[in-house]
Design a protein around this motif. Structure first.
Motif, PDB file in Angstrom:
ATOM      1  N   SER A 139      14.560  -1.183 -73.006  1.00  0.00           N
ATOM      2  CA  SER A 139      14.345  -1.512 -74.414  1.00  0.00           C
ATOM      3  C   SER A 139      15.203  -0.624 -75.313  1.00  0.00           C
ATOM      4  N   GLN A 140      15.337   0.637 -74.918  1.00  0.00           N
ATOM      5  CA  GLN A 140      16.179   1.550 -75.697  1.00  0.00           C
ATOM      6  C   GLN A 140      17.640   1.110 -75.662  1.00  0.00           C
ATOM      7  N   GLN A 141      18.142   0.732 -74.472  1.00  0.00           N
ATOM      8  CA  GLN A 141      19.524   0.269 -74.347  1.00  0.00           C
ATOM      9  C   GLN A 141      19.729  -1.031 -75.123  1.00  0.00           C
ATOM     10  N   LEU A 142      18.743  -1.904 -75.081  1.00  0.00           N
ATOM     11  CA  LEU A 142      18.826  -3.167 -75.822  1.00  0.00           C
ATOM     12  C   LEU A 142      18.899  -2.901 -77.326  1.00  0.00           C
TER      13      LEU A 142
ATOM     14  N   GLN B 203      19.926  -0.202 -78.853  1.00  0.00           N
ATOM     15  CA  GLN B 203      21.200   0.437 -79.191  1.00  0.00           C
ATOM     16  C   GLN B 203      22.326  -0.592 -79.279  1.00  0.00           C
ATOM     17  N   ALA B 204      22.370  -1.510 -78.298  1.00  0.00           N
ATOM     18  CA  ALA B 204      23.418  -2.536 -78.305  1.00  0.00           C
ATOM     19  C   ALA B 204      23.265  -3.457 -79.521  1.00  0.00           C
ATOM     20  N   GLN B 205      22.026  -3.833 -79.844  1.00  0.00           N
ATOM     21  CA  GLN B 205      21.802  -4.695 -81.004  1.00  0.00           C
ATOM     22  C   GLN B 205      22.179  -3.982 -82.302  1.00  0.00           C
ATOM     23  N   ALA B 206      21.876  -2.672 -82.387  1.00  0.00           N
ATOM     24  CA  ALA B 206      22.222  -1.906 -83.578  1.00  0.00           C
ATOM     25  C   ALA B 206      23.743  -1.818 -83.731  1.00  0.00           C
ATOM     26  N   THR B 207      24.453  -1.652 -82.620  1.00  0.00           N
ATOM     27  CA  THR B 207      25.911  -1.589 -82.667  1.00  0.00           C
ATOM     28  C   THR B 207      26.493  -2.902 -83.160  1.00  0.00           C
ATOM     29  N   LEU B 208      25.980  -4.021 -82.643  1.00  0.00           N
ATOM     30  CA  LEU B 208      26.465  -5.330 -83.079  1.00  0.00           C
ATOM     31  C   LEU B 208      26.166  -5.570 -84.550  1.00  0.00           C
TER      32      LEU B 208
ATOM     33  N   GLN C 131      29.137  -5.375 -75.778  1.00  0.00           N
ATOM     34  CA  GLN C 131      27.803  -5.114 -76.330  1.00  0.00           C
ATOM     35  C   GLN C 131      26.909  -6.341 -76.201  1.00  0.00           C
ATOM     36  N   ARG C 132      27.477  -7.530 -76.419  1.00  0.00           N
ATOM     37  CA  ARG C 132      26.687  -8.757 -76.243  1.00  0.00           C
ATOM     38  C   ARG C 132      26.261  -8.924 -74.780  1.00  0.00           C
ATOM     39  N   ALA C 133      27.166  -8.552 -73.860  1.00  0.00           N
ATOM     40  CA  ALA C 133      26.837  -8.646 -72.436  1.00  0.00           C
ATOM     41  C   ALA C 133      25.690  -7.698 -72.080  1.00  0.00           C
ATOM     42  N   ILE C 134      25.665  -6.516 -72.715  1.00  0.00           N
ATOM     43  CA  ILE C 134      24.570  -5.570 -72.473  1.00  0.00           C
ATOM     44  C   ILE C 134      23.259  -6.146 -72.974  1.00  0.00           C
ATOM     45  N   VAL C 135      23.267  -6.744 -74.168  1.00  0.00           N
ATOM     46  CA  VAL C 135      22.061  -7.360 -74.721  1.00  0.00           C
ATOM     47  C   VAL C 135      21.543  -8.441 -73.781  1.00  0.00           C
ATOM     48  N   GLU C 136      22.448  -9.279 -73.320  1.00  0.00           N
ATOM     49  CA  GLU C 136      22.047 -10.368 -72.424  1.00  0.00           C
ATOM     50  C   GLU C 136      21.487  -9.827 -71.110  1.00  0.00           C
ATOM     51  N   LYS C 137      22.142  -8.791 -70.585  1.00  0.00           N
ATOM     52  CA  LYS C 137      21.692  -8.212 -69.313  1.00  0.00           C
ATOM     53  C   LYS C 137      20.333  -7.539 -69.471  1.00  0.00           C
ATOM     54  N   MET C 138      20.127  -6.764 -70.534  1.00  0.00           N
ATOM     55  CA  MET C 138      18.858  -6.061 -70.736  1.00  0.00           C
ATOM     56  C   MET C 138      17.711  -7.053 -70.922  1.00  0.00           C
TER      57      MET C 138
ATOM     58  N   GLY D 219      17.512 -10.021 -69.675  1.00  0.00           N
ATOM     59  CA  GLY D 219      17.216 -10.606 -68.373  1.00  0.00           C
ATOM     60  C   GLY D 219      16.403  -9.674 -67.501  1.00  0.00           C
ATOM     61  N   LEU D 220      16.737  -8.370 -67.535  1.00  0.00           N
ATOM     62  CA  LEU D 220      16.000  -7.404 -66.723  1.00  0.00           C
ATOM     63  C   LEU D 220      14.584  -7.203 -67.238  1.00  0.00           C
ATOM     64  N   LEU D 221      14.406  -7.269 -68.559  1.00  0.00           N
ATOM     65  CA  LEU D 221      13.064  -7.099 -69.118  1.00  0.00           C
ATOM     66  C   LEU D 221      12.141  -8.250 -68.726  1.00  0.00           C
ATOM     67  N   LYS D 222      12.707  -9.445 -68.519  1.00  0.00           N
ATOM     68  CA  LYS D 222      11.898 -10.598 -68.124  1.00  0.00           C
ATOM     69  C   LYS D 222      11.412 -10.501 -66.679  1.00  0.00           C
ATOM     70  N   GLN D 223      12.000  -9.577 -65.917  1.00  0.00           N
ATOM     71  CA  GLN D 223      11.633  -9.448 -64.498  1.00  0.00           C
ATOM     72  C   GLN D 223      10.394  -8.579 -64.287  1.00  0.00           C
ATOM     73  N   GLY D 224       9.791  -8.097 -65.385  1.00  0.00           N
ATOM     74  CA  GLY D 224       8.570  -7.312 -65.275  1.00  0.00           C
ATOM     75  C   GLY D 224       8.768  -5.951 -64.648  1.00  0.00           C
ATOM     76  N   PRO D 225       9.642  -5.125 -65.186  1.00  0.00           N
ATOM     77  CA  PRO D 225       9.865  -3.794 -64.613  1.00  0.00           C
ATOM     78  C   PRO D 225       8.696  -2.858 -64.898  1.00  0.00           C
ATOM     79  N   THR D 226       8.729  -1.672 -64.323  1.00  0.00           N
ATOM     80  CA  THR D 226       7.711  -0.661 -64.594  1.00  0.00           C
ATOM     81  C   THR D 226       7.814  -0.213 -66.045  1.00  0.00           C
ATOM     82  N   GLU D 227       6.763   0.483 -66.509  1.00  0.00           N
ATOM     83  CA  GLU D 227       6.738   0.907 -67.897  1.00  0.00           C
ATOM     84  C   GLU D 227       7.891   1.838 -68.229  1.00  0.00           C
ATOM     85  N   THR D 228       8.214   2.752 -67.315  1.00  0.00           N
ATOM     86  CA  THR D 228       9.322   3.683 -67.559  1.00  0.00           C
ATOM     87  C   THR D 228      10.647   2.933 -67.654  1.00  0.00           C
ATOM     88  N   THR D 229      10.842   2.002 -66.726  1.00  0.00           N
ATOM     89  CA  THR D 229      12.062   1.208 -66.746  1.00  0.00           C
ATOM     90  C   THR D 229      12.131   0.329 -67.983  1.00  0.00           C
ATOM     91  N   ARG D 230      10.990  -0.212 -68.373  1.00  0.00           N
ATOM     92  CA  ARG D 230      10.941  -1.057 -69.566  1.00  0.00           C
ATOM     93  C   ARG D 230      11.357  -0.267 -70.809  1.00  0.00           C
TER      94      ARG D 230
END
Length: 441
Positions: A423-426, A428-433, A399-406, A408-419
Motif C-alpha cells: 500500500s505504501q509503494q502504491l 508513492q507511485a500514485q503521488a508521483t503520477l 510508475q503506472r506499471a508499479i501501480v498496476e503491479k501493486m 494486483g498483488l493486493l488482490k491476492q490477499g497478502p499478510t498484513e505486513t506485506t499489505r
C-alpha cells in the motif's frame, strides 16, 4: 592719412587671407568625404577600418543572429545536462546509481551527479581526453575507473580515479592503451559487473573478450555478415549480439572456480524475427531480453531458461514498430523490464511491456538522431543523448506499471505486513503520477 590708408590695406589683406583659409578648409573637407582620411581610421582585429565602417561593423555584430539552438519542451522533461561543447555520443549510469558518465567529440568526458537531476544546477566532473575524443564510455563496477573507446586511436583507454592533494578526485588515463585488434569500426564496449572481463564489438562480425589489462581472452565470430550491436548481460555470464540475420545470438563467458578464464560457448539464440535485428537489451536480472527488428516489430523474451537442458527462450510479447522497417533503431529496457524505450531518428516512444501499448511519446528530442538511451538503476528516469545536451525524462510509464503491479498483488490477499508495504509503494507511485500531471491508473 597715410597711416589710415595703410591700416585699411592691412585689414583687406587679413580678410583676404582668412577667406583663403576658409575656402581651403572647405575644399579639404569635401576631398576627405570623397576619398577618406587616413588619419580618420582605426584598427579592428588587426585590419584598418574607417570610423564609419567600424561603426557599421559594430552595429552588425550587435545585431548578428545567434547560432540556431534546438529547443525541446515536454512536461516529463526532468533535466537538461548542459556542459559539453560537442555532440554527446555515449553515456552510462554507474552501478550504485549515483553518477552518469557522458562523452562527446569535444575531447571531454563529464561525470554528473544523479541527485542533482531535479535541481536547477547540475554539477559535473570534467575529464579531458588528450589529443583524441571518446565515442563510447562505461563505468567500472566499483565506479573508480572508466573505459572509453577512442575515435582516433581506435582502441580502449582506461581512466582511473586518483585523489588530488586538495582531497578532490580526478580521472587520469593509464599509460598504456589496449592493443589495436579490430579491423572495422567499434560499435560498443562493456565491462562485466564482476570485473572479470571487458568486451568490444565491431561492425564486421567480431567480438573480442579482454582482460582488464588489455590481453585478449577470446575472439568471437558471430557469423552474422555484420554486427549491429552486442553487450554484456548484467549477471556477467552472457554476451548477446545481433546483426544482419533474424536471430540474436547469446554466448556464455565461462570461468573456473578460481576465477580463471576457461572458454566462450554458445548458450542460446532468440528465434522469431523475420529480418535482421537492430538492437537488443537485457533486464537487470538478465531474465528478460528485448529486441527490435527490421521486420517492423519489437519482442520481449523470457531468457531465464535451462539452456543446457535444451530449453529455449520464448517470446512473452510482440509489438509493432513500423519505423524499424526502414530506419535504424535503438532501445533501452528498464531494470524491471516493465518499460521499453524505442528510438528512431530523434523520436522516442515508451511502451508498457505487459500490454504492449505506447504510453508516452517524445518527438524531436534532439537536433540529431538519438545516439544512446539508458534507464537509471532505479527506473525513475530515462536519459537520452544526440546533440550537445543530455535529456533526462520522468519514467511515468514505469510508475503506472508499479501501480498496476501493486494493485494486483493486493488482490491476492497478502499478510498484513506485506499489505502495508504494498500500500505504501502504491501510494508513492500514485503521488508521483499526480505530481507529474500524469493522473492515476
Amino acid at each position: 592719412m597715410e597711416a589710415t590708408e595703410l591700416l585699411v590695406v592691412l585689414l583687406l589683406f587679413a580678410l583676404l587671407a582668412l577667406l583663403i583659409v576658409v575656402l581651403a578648409a572647405q575644399g579639404r573637407r569635401r576631398w576627405n568625404q570623397k576619398c577618406g582620411d587616413p588619419l580618420d581610421e582605426q584598427k579592428t582585429n588587426g585590419v584598418s577600418f574607417h570610423k564609419s565602417q567600424a561603426h557599421r561593423k559594430q552595429k552588425q555584430r550587435y545585431h548578428k543572429e545567434k547560432p540556431h539552438q534546438h529547443i525541446f519542451v515536454h512536461a516529463l522533461l526532468a533535466a537538461e545536462l548542459k556542459g559539453h561543447s560537442g555532440n554527446v555520443s555515449s553515456m552510462d549510469f554507474s552501478n550504485n546509481g549515483k553518477y552518469l558518465a557522458t562523452c562527446a567529440d569535444d575531447r571531454t568526458i563529464h561525470i554528473w551527479s544523479t541527485k542533482d537531476f531535479l535541481h536547477r544546477e547540475h554539477r559535473s566532473l570534467r575529464v579531458n581526453v588528450k589529443l583524441d575524443h571518446a565515442t563510447l564510455v562505461r563505468f567500472s563496477p566499483d565506479c573508480r575507473a572508466l573505459i572509453a573507446w577512442l575515435a582516433n586511436g581506435d582502441t580502449i583507454s582506461v581512466f582511473k580515479m586518483k585523489k588530488k592533494d586538495d582531497g578532490n578526485s580526478s580521472f587520469q588515463p593509464m599509460e598504456e592503451d589496449f592493443p589495436k585488434r579490430h579491423k572495422a569500426p567499434v560499435i560498443n564496449v562493456g565491462i562485466a559487473e564482476t570485473g572479470k572481463f571487458i568486451m568490444s564489438v565491431s561492425s564486421d562480425t567480431t567480438i573480442i573478450i579482454w582482460t582488464l589489462k588489455g590481453e585478449v581472452l577470446s575472439i568471437i565470430n558471430t557469423n552474422q555478415m555484420n554486427n549491429t550491436y552486442a553487450l554484456i548481460s548484467p549477471c556477467s555470464r552472457f554476451v548477446g549480439s545481433c546483426g544482419f540475420t533474424p536471430d540474436a545470438k547469446v554466448w556464455e563467458v565461462c570461468f573456473n572456480k578460481n576465477g580463471q578464464f576457461r572458454e566462450v560457448t554458445r548458450a542460446f539464440e532468440l528465434k522469431g524475427h523475420t529480418a535482421g535485428i537492430h538492437f537488443l537489451a537485457f533486464s537487470n536480472d538478465s531474465c528478460r531480453m528485448a529486441t527490435v527488428s527490421k521486420d517492423g516489430t519489437w519482442k520481449l523474451w523470457a531468457t531465464d531458461v535451462e539452456y543446457k537442458q535444451q530449453q529455449d527462450p520464448y517470446v512473452l510479447l510482440t509489438g509493432p514498430y513500423g519505423e524499424a522497417a526502414s530506419t535504424p533503431c535503438i532501445l533501452a529496457l528498464s531494470p524491471d523490464a516493465q518499460v521499453l524505450a524505442l528510438a528512431s531518428g530523434n523520436n522516442i516512444r515508451l511502451y508498457n511491456t505487459k500490454r504492449g501499448e505506447a504510453e508516452e511519446s517524445f518527438d524531436k528530442v534532439h537536433e540529431d538522431r538519438v545516439a544512446e538511451m539508458a534507464f537509471d538503476t532505479t527506473g525513475r528516469f530515462l536519459a537520452s543523448c544526440g546533440d550537445r545536451v543530455v535529456k533526462i525524462f520522468h519514467n511515468t510509464t514505469g510508475q503506472r506499471a508499479i501501480v498496476e503491479k501493486m494493485r494486483g498483488l493486493l488482490k491476492q490477499g497478502p499478510t498484513e505486513t506485506t499489505r502495508q508495504r504494498l500500500s505504501q509503494q502504491l501510494a508513492q507511485a500514485q503521488a508521483t503520477l499526480k505530481r507529474l500531471g500524469a493522473g492515476k491508473v
